[in-house]
Write a protein that holds these residues in place. Sequence first.
Motif, PDB file in Angstrom:
ATOM      1  N   UNK A  36       0.813  -1.206   0.000  1.00 18.19           N
ATOM      2  CA  UNK A  36       0.000   0.000   0.000  1.00 18.19           C
ATOM      3  C   UNK A  36       0.855   1.269   0.000  1.00 18.19           C
ATOM      4  N   UNK A  37       2.029   1.232   0.659  1.00 18.42           N
ATOM      5  CA  UNK A  37       2.895   2.413   0.703  1.00 18.42           C
ATOM      6  C   UNK A  37       3.282   2.848  -0.703  1.00 18.42           C
ATOM      7  N   UNK A  38       3.583   1.866  -1.580  1.00 17.91           N
ATOM      8  CA  UNK A  38       3.965   2.186  -2.967  1.00 17.91           C
ATOM      9  C   UNK A  38       2.780   2.757  -3.727  1.00 17.91           C
ATOM     10  N   UNK A  39       1.603   2.222  -3.451  1.00 18.83           N
ATOM     11  CA  UNK A  39       0.397   2.717  -4.093  1.00 18.83           C
ATOM     12  C   UNK A  39       0.030   4.130  -3.697  1.00 18.83           C
ATOM     13  N   UNK A  40       0.501   4.574  -2.556  1.00 21.33           N
ATOM     14  CA  UNK A  40       0.264   5.967  -2.147  1.00 21.33           C
ATOM     15  C   UNK A  40       1.112   6.924  -2.987  1.00 21.33           C
ATOM     16  N   UNK A  41       2.219   6.447  -3.517  1.00 18.98           N
ATOM     17  CA  UNK A  41       3.031   7.272  -4.414  1.00 18.98           C
ATOM     18  C   UNK A  41       2.373   7.341  -5.785  1.00 18.98           C
ATOM     19  N   UNK A  42       1.935   6.200  -6.303  1.00 20.66           N
ATOM     20  CA  UNK A  42       1.414   6.114  -7.672  1.00 20.66           C
ATOM     21  C   UNK A  42      -0.073   6.388  -7.779  1.00 20.66           C
ATOM     22  N   UNK A  43      -0.798   6.312  -6.651  1.00 19.79           N
ATOM     23  CA  UNK A  43      -2.240   6.480  -6.684  1.00 19.79           C
ATOM     24  C   UNK A  43      -2.989   5.213  -7.064  1.00 19.79           C
ATOM     25  N   UNK A  44      -2.298   4.070  -7.073  1.00 25.72           N
ATOM     26  CA  UNK A  44      -2.919   2.814  -7.492  1.00 25.72           C
ATOM     27  C   UNK A  44      -3.347   1.932  -6.331  1.00 25.72           C
ATOM     28  N   UNK A  45      -3.135   2.357  -5.104  1.00 24.05           N
ATOM     29  CA  UNK A  45      -3.499   1.529  -3.955  1.00 24.05           C
ATOM     30  C   UNK A  45      -2.518   0.391  -3.774  1.00 24.05           C
ATOM     31  N   UNK A  46      -3.016  -0.749  -3.299  1.00 32.12           N
ATOM     32  CA  UNK A  46      -2.170  -1.918  -3.060  1.00 32.12           C
ATOM     33  C   UNK A  46      -1.641  -2.429  -4.397  1.00 32.12           C
ATOM     34  N   UNK A  47      -0.351  -2.349  -4.599  1.00 34.87           N
ATOM     35  CA  UNK A  47       0.218  -2.731  -5.890  1.00 34.87           C
ATOM     36  C   UNK A  47       1.381  -3.691  -5.719  1.00 34.87           C
ATOM     37  N   UNK A  48       1.661  -4.403  -6.803  1.00 35.55           N
ATOM     38  CA  UNK A  48       2.806  -5.304  -6.870  1.00 35.55           C
ATOM     39  C   UNK A  48       3.445  -5.106  -8.238  1.00 35.55           C
ATOM     40  N   UNK A  49       4.678  -4.602  -8.237  1.00 31.96           N
ATOM     41  CA  UNK A  49       5.371  -4.264  -9.475  1.00 31.96           C
ATOM     42  C   UNK A  49       6.791  -4.797  -9.396  1.00 31.96           C
ATOM     43  N   UNK A  50       7.232  -5.487 -10.447  1.00 29.26           N
ATOM     44  CA  UNK A  50       8.642  -5.856 -10.520  1.00 29.26           C
ATOM     45  C   UNK A  50       9.337  -4.802 -11.366  1.00 29.26           C
ATOM     46  N   UNK A  51      10.431  -4.285 -10.842  1.00 28.45           N
ATOM     47  CA  UNK A  51      11.141  -3.170 -11.465  1.00 28.45           C
ATOM     48  C   UNK A  51      12.569  -3.585 -11.765  1.00 28.45           C
TER      49      UNK A  51
END
Length: 154
Positions: A36-51
């Motif tokens: 959820x912390x990452x989703x607060x940056x992107x506005x997408x909520x709970x997210x899972x992204x491989x970078x």
Amino acid sequence: MEMHNVGIVVESLDNAIEFFTEIGLILEGRMMVEGEWAGRVTGLGDQSVEVAMMVTPDGHSRLELSQFLRPQTIADHRTNPVNSLGYLRVMFRVDNLDELLGRLEKHGGKVVDEVVQFGDVYRLCYIRGVEGLLIGLAEQLGNTKATDILEDNE
């Protein structure tokens, strides 16, 4: 100030890493960004992204490749023409354009129209690369740079 990276969302991180490695970028690191912390940056909520962070050999420019696992991607702009609003293309200066084009063809890269020469400064082209991404490639000819020509015309 320094520009840190340009981000591109891809379907297959492995294919994108292989393609940009062929251009000459180096894989600097790869990780999961989740929660959820990452989703607060992107506005997408709970997210899972491989970078994956790719860096140019000089260490000055980076390309951040992201594969979203959650939430699903909702739009696809990869094959839009060059005059579309938003992301246009990424341009790389390369040393041997013809040789590189042959190698990229094995990874699905196709020249959009043709390789052209810009004065005595560059040979350049756009290609549709991995997943249809628009990539610019320019081989510098001699010591003149495009910025020198732009400054002369001011």
